[in-house]
Design a protein around this motif. Structure first.
Motif, PDB file in Angstrom:
ATOM      1  N   THR A  57       6.430  10.434  11.402  1.00 34.55           N
ATOM      2  CA  THR A  57       6.742   9.027  11.158  1.00 34.55           C
ATOM      3  C   THR A  57       5.597   8.318  10.456  1.00 34.55           C
ATOM      4  O   THR A  57       5.800   7.608   9.468  1.00 34.55           O
ATOM      5  N   GLU A  58       4.378   8.495  10.948  1.00 34.09           N
ATOM      6  CA  GLU A  58       3.210   7.845  10.359  1.00 34.09           C
ATOM      7  C   GLU A  58       2.109   8.890  10.173  1.00 34.09           C
ATOM      8  O   GLU A  58       1.079   8.864  10.854  1.00 34.09           O
ATOM      9  N   TRP A  60      -0.067   9.336   7.951  1.00 34.31           N
ATOM     10  CA  TRP A  60      -1.363   8.898   7.463  1.00 34.31           C
ATOM     11  C   TRP A  60      -2.322   8.545   8.599  1.00 34.31           C
ATOM     12  O   TRP A  60      -3.538   8.609   8.427  1.00 34.31           O
ATOM     13  N   SER A  61      -1.772   8.186   9.759  1.00 35.40           N
ATOM     14  CA  SER A  61      -2.654   7.850  10.878  1.00 35.40           C
ATOM     15  C   SER A  61      -3.346   9.083  11.453  1.00 35.40           C
ATOM     16  O   SER A  61      -4.349   8.956  12.156  1.00 35.40           O
ATOM     17  N   SER A  62      -2.808  10.290  11.166  1.00 31.41           N
ATOM     18  CA  SER A  62      -3.417  11.515  11.700  1.00 31.41           C
ATOM     19  C   SER A  62      -4.749  11.836  11.021  1.00 31.41           C
ATOM     20  O   SER A  62      -5.480  12.711  11.498  1.00 31.41           O
ATOM     21  N   PHE A  63      -5.094  11.144   9.926  1.00 32.79           N
ATOM     22  CA  PHE A  63      -6.379  11.361   9.263  1.00 32.79           C
ATOM     23  C   PHE A  63      -7.501  10.547   9.917  1.00 32.79           C
ATOM     24  O   PHE A  63      -8.665  10.665   9.504  1.00 32.79           O
ATOM     25  N   THR A  69      -5.136   3.750   6.530  1.00 31.31           N
ATOM     26  CA  THR A  69      -4.001   3.131   7.219  1.00 31.31           C
ATOM     27  C   THR A  69      -3.755   1.715   6.700  1.00 31.31           C
ATOM     28  O   THR A  69      -2.603   1.310   6.463  1.00 31.31           O
ATOM     29  N   LYS A  70      -4.812   0.967   6.504  1.00 29.30           N
ATOM     30  CA  LYS A  70      -4.690  -0.393   5.983  1.00 29.30           C
ATOM     31  C   LYS A  70      -4.103  -0.391   4.580  1.00 29.30           C
ATOM     32  O   LYS A  70      -3.237  -1.212   4.237  1.00 29.30           O
ATOM     33  N   LEU A  71      -4.539   0.536   3.737  1.00 28.91           N
ATOM     34  CA  LEU A  71      -4.024   0.626   2.368  1.00 28.91           C
ATOM     35  C   LEU A  71      -2.543   0.995   2.359  1.00 28.91           C
ATOM     36  O   LEU A  71      -1.764   0.470   1.553  1.00 28.91           O
ATOM     37  N   VAL A  72      -2.145   1.897   3.242  1.00 33.90           N
ATOM     38  CA  VAL A  72      -0.732   2.296   3.319  1.00 33.90           C
ATOM     39  C   VAL A  72       0.131   1.095   3.698  1.00 33.90           C
ATOM     40  O   VAL A  72       1.187   0.845   3.093  1.00 33.90           O
ATOM     41  N   GLU A  73      -0.301   0.345   4.685  1.00 30.37           N
ATOM     42  CA  GLU A  73       0.464  -0.831   5.103  1.00 30.37           C
ATOM     43  C   GLU A  73       0.561  -1.850   3.968  1.00 30.37           C
ATOM     44  O   GLU A  73       1.615  -2.467   3.753  1.00 30.37           O
ATOM     45  N   ALA A  74      -0.522  -2.011   3.226  1.00 31.48           N
ATOM     46  CA  ALA A  74      -0.508  -2.955   2.097  1.00 31.48           C
ATOM     47  C   ALA A  74       0.421  -2.468   0.995  1.00 31.48           C
ATOM     48  O   ALA A  74       1.131  -3.267   0.365  1.00 31.48           O
ATOM     49  N   ALA A  75       0.443  -1.152   0.738  1.00 28.24           N
ATOM     50  CA  ALA A  75       1.297  -0.604  -0.314  1.00 28.24           C
ATOM     51  C   ALA A  75       2.769  -0.754   0.049  1.00 28.24           C
ATOM     52  O   ALA A  75       3.601  -1.073  -0.812  1.00 28.24           O
ATOM     53  N   ILE A  76       3.117  -0.532   1.309  1.00 28.52           N
ATOM     54  CA  ILE A  76       4.514  -0.669   1.732  1.00 28.52           C
ATOM     55  C   ILE A  76       4.990  -2.104   1.540  1.00 28.52           C
ATOM     56  O   ILE A  76       6.137  -2.347   1.147  1.00 28.52           O
ATOM     57  N   LYS A  77       4.108  -3.054   1.750  1.00 26.34           N
ATOM     58  CA  LYS A  77       4.494  -4.466   1.608  1.00 26.34           C
ATOM     59  C   LYS A  77       4.424  -4.950   0.161  1.00 26.34           C
ATOM     60  O   LYS A  77       5.243  -5.773  -0.257  1.00 26.34           O
ATOM     61  N   GLY A  78       3.440  -4.461  -0.601  1.00 29.94           N
ATOM     62  CA  GLY A  78       3.159  -5.082  -1.885  1.00 29.94           C
ATOM     63  C   GLY A  78       3.494  -4.293  -3.129  1.00 29.94           C
ATOM     64  O   GLY A  78       3.467  -4.857  -4.225  1.00 29.94           O
ATOM     65  N   ARG A 477      10.616   7.250   7.562  1.00 29.07           N
ATOM     66  CA  ARG A 477      11.307   6.718   8.736  1.00 29.07           C
ATOM     67  C   ARG A 477      10.500   5.580   9.357  1.00 29.07           C
ATOM     68  O   ARG A 477       9.276   5.640   9.441  1.00 29.07           O
ATOM     69  N   GLY A 478      11.208   4.564   9.797  1.00 31.84           N
ATOM     70  CA  GLY A 478      10.545   3.433  10.409  1.00 31.84           C
ATOM     71  C   GLY A 478      10.061   2.395   9.422  1.00 31.84           C
ATOM     72  O   GLY A 478       9.460   1.404   9.825  1.00 31.84           O
ATOM     73  N   VAL A 479      10.304   2.620   8.117  1.00 29.68           N
ATOM     74  CA  VAL A 479       9.907   1.637   7.101  1.00 29.68           C
ATOM     75  C   VAL A 479      11.172   0.925   6.639  1.00 29.68           C
ATOM     76  O   VAL A 479      11.984   1.487   5.913  1.00 29.68           O
ATOM     77  N   PRO A 480      11.401  -0.327   7.061  1.00 25.07           N
ATOM     78  CA  PRO A 480      12.652  -1.015   6.727  1.00 25.07           C
ATOM     79  C   PRO A 480      12.681  -1.478   5.282  1.00 25.07           C
ATOM     80  O   PRO A 480      11.646  -1.575   4.614  1.00 25.07           O
ATOM     81  N   LEU A 481      13.877  -1.760   4.809  1.00 21.53           N
ATOM     82  CA  LEU A 481      14.055  -2.298   3.463  1.00 21.53           C
ATOM     83  C   LEU A 481      13.653  -3.768   3.461  1.00 21.53           C
ATOM     84  O   LEU A 481      14.141  -4.556   4.264  1.00 21.53           O
ATOM     85  N   THR A 482      12.742  -4.124   2.563  1.00 24.42           N
ATOM     86  CA  THR A 482      12.344  -5.526   2.429  1.00 24.42           C
ATOM     87  C   THR A 482      13.235  -6.179   1.389  1.00 24.42           C
ATOM     88  O   THR A 482      13.290  -5.742   0.255  1.00 24.42           O
ATOM     89  N   SER A 483      13.952  -7.205   1.795  1.00 23.39           N
ATOM     90  CA  SER A 483      14.894  -7.883   0.904  1.00 23.39           C
ATOM     91  C   SER A 483      14.247  -9.134   0.329  1.00 23.39           C
ATOM     92  O   SER A 483      13.649  -9.924   1.041  1.00 23.39           O
TER      93      SER A 483
END
Length: 502
Positions: A57-58, A60-63, A69-78, A477-483
């Motif tokens: 599911t996540e 990237w957190s295993s590294f 992790t912060k960059l991944v979250e920013a990329a998913i949003k932006g 998985r676990g990453v919702p569609l941003t409308s």
């Protein structure tokens, strides 16, 4: 008229249950129980399976790297490519609703008025009330309503809606595939950034060593134990080491720019933050369990299957064109020459029919369309199978690289340590006058090459992990569609869109 309408509607409802063309059946391939390159020696425990599911599911957190992790979250949003893919999903959903609208009566209202003139050069022109033949001009006012309703007897509309629904599903999987590619590219760029910073540290250490060698050579020359050739060689080595570091600095800046764009920022926005040197991320442990069914997580395989479903439904659309089409047209258009006449009984004009059309001779147009749709569906099925095979190959390749690169990195690490020890001894022997400066240069260059090779092998180990997680379809998985939508409300643009469902 009521009796006929009831008859038409009853006949339509009875016939509307038939859908021509094949129903979609998933193409089930026989899969092996596991991968040949897996390192499993015993059945996985429930705890191991749960841990692996969390990693999927996540991953990237295993590294264990908070910056990643912060960059991944920013990329998913932006990330803009991801947002574009989300808008394509919304577009496909709207197209599905548009296709479904054909199930309902299509009703329009009309009104108008003006002057008309009729030709007197046509024999037996029908005289109109209040318009004798010697007065061909007339005023006309009209209003009314027109409607048409297609009875979906053979499932043309149903198959069209079905195809569009599968297209929506395919676009969802396409966004998931893009998300996986985005996260893989981001993680690989981040690993390259950290390893390049490590190479800069190695280069800086080698510059210091080269400077020490030059100082030693100058001191020996001052003591009468060296010569100008050795000084020139030491100076050239120092200059070469300084020059070799500059391209590495450029690479750090370029990779930082690429990461900024991936997270939806202007190039250079994250440069200062990313230039802060951090330790390399930790290589995660190999997944505890890896059954072959994990391949079903790959969005490209899921998208290929949805495209096959779309193509299958399109066969039904093509086949339905070979059958009769049933339409109920309704027209109500009173007209008159004066406003007071417009609502009189004599001004009434209407039409209510049950129309059926059957294609007869079209030179093979419709049968050719059916054959084309069948070929497209078969191509989509074969593409699905090829996508499955490609997915298995990528997983097996990633596993093989993971296992083989472990020993490769260990050997390079040992070589780097041995080279450093040889370089240190060579400088001592040179200081004692037991070897020439050329031997020192040779050992220093060997050490530099070994250290760089070890750094690159660490990069490969990190990329092996990223590639394996990507190959097995982890991370979406676990990453919702941003409308998101343009700041324009349809209801404020048209009063009828607010009053009626159009």
């Amino acid at each position: 008229m009521r009796r006929r309408a009831v008859l038409f509607l009853s006949a339509g409802s009875l016939l509307a249950g038939c859908s021509v063309g094949p129903n979609f059946q998933p193409d089930r391939m026989k899969l092996p129980p596991g991968f040949t390159e897996t390192a499993e020696e015993h059945p996985a425990t429930p705890e191991e399976i749960a841990h692996t599911d969390k990693e999927m599911t996540e991953w990237w957190s295993s590294f264990n790297d908070p910056v990643l992790t912060k960059l991944v979250e920013a990329a998913i949003k932006g990330n803009y490519d991801l947002q574009i893919a989300g808008q394509r999903i919304l577009s496909e959903r709207a197209m599905r609703d548009k296709a479904a609208s054909a199930w309902y009566p299509q009703v329009d209202a009309n009104a108008g008025g003006g002057d008309v003139r009729y030709s007197l050069n046509i024999d037996n022109w029908p005289l109109r009330p209040g318009n004798p033949a010697n007065r061909p001009e007339a005023s006309m006012l009209t209003y009314g309503m027109s409607a048409t309703w297609e009875i979906d007897v053979f499932g043309r509309i149903r198959r069209s809606v079905e195809a569009q629904e599968h297209a929506v599903e395919a676009s969802v999987e396409g966004r998931r595939a893009l998300l996986m590619t985005l996260l893989s590219e981001l993680a690989n760029d981040y690993m390259l950034l950290r390893v390049t910073q490590l190479q800069i540290q190695i280069a800086t250490n080698n510059i210091r060593v080269a400077q020490d060698s030059l100082d030693l050579t100058n001191r020996l020359y001052a003591e009468g134990l060296g010569n100008t050739l050795q000084i020139a060689q030491a100076q050239a080595e120092l200059d070469a080491q300084i020059a070799a570091r500059e391209p590495l600095k450029t690479r750090v800046s370029q990779v930082a720019h690429a990461i900024s764009v991936l997270v939806g920022e202007m190039p250079g926005t994250l440069e200062e933050e990313l230039k802060i040197v951090k330790p390399l991320p930790v290589v995660p442990a190999f997944p505890a369990t890896m059954p072959s069914i994990v391949i079903a997580n790959r969005p490209d395989i899921r998208m290929a299957e949805r495209n096959y479903a779309v193509a299958t439904a399109q066969i039904g659309v093509a086949v339905s064109d070979l059958y009769p089409h049933f339409v109920i047209p309704l027209n109500f258009n009173p007209n008159a020459s004066a406003m007071y006449q417009l609502f009189q009984a004599n001004a009434m004009s209407w039409q209510f029919l049950m129309m059926a059309s059957l294609p007869l001779i079209h030179g093979g147009k419709y049968t050719s369309a059916v054959r084309a749709a069948q070929a497209e569906a078969e191509a989509a099925r074969l593409n699905y199978r090829q996508t499955v095979l490609t997915g298995f190959r990528e997983v097996e390749d990633a596993m093989a690289a993971w296992h083989d690169d472990i020993e490769y990195q260990e050997q390079l690490h040992k070589a780097a340590e041995d080279s450093s020890l040889a370089s240190e001894r060579a400088r001592k022997l040179y200081a004692a006058g037991l070897i020439g400066f050329l031997d020192v240069l040779t050992t220093e260059r060997t050490t530099l090459n070994a250290q760089n090779a070890e750094a690159l092998s660490r990069l490969e180990r990190l990329r092996d992990a990223v590639n394996l997680y990507t190959a097995i379809g982890a991370g979406w998985r676990g990453v919702p569609l941003t409308s998101s939508a343009l700041p324009v409300s349809l209801e404020t643009q048209n009063i009828w869109a607010r009053a009626l469902k159009q």
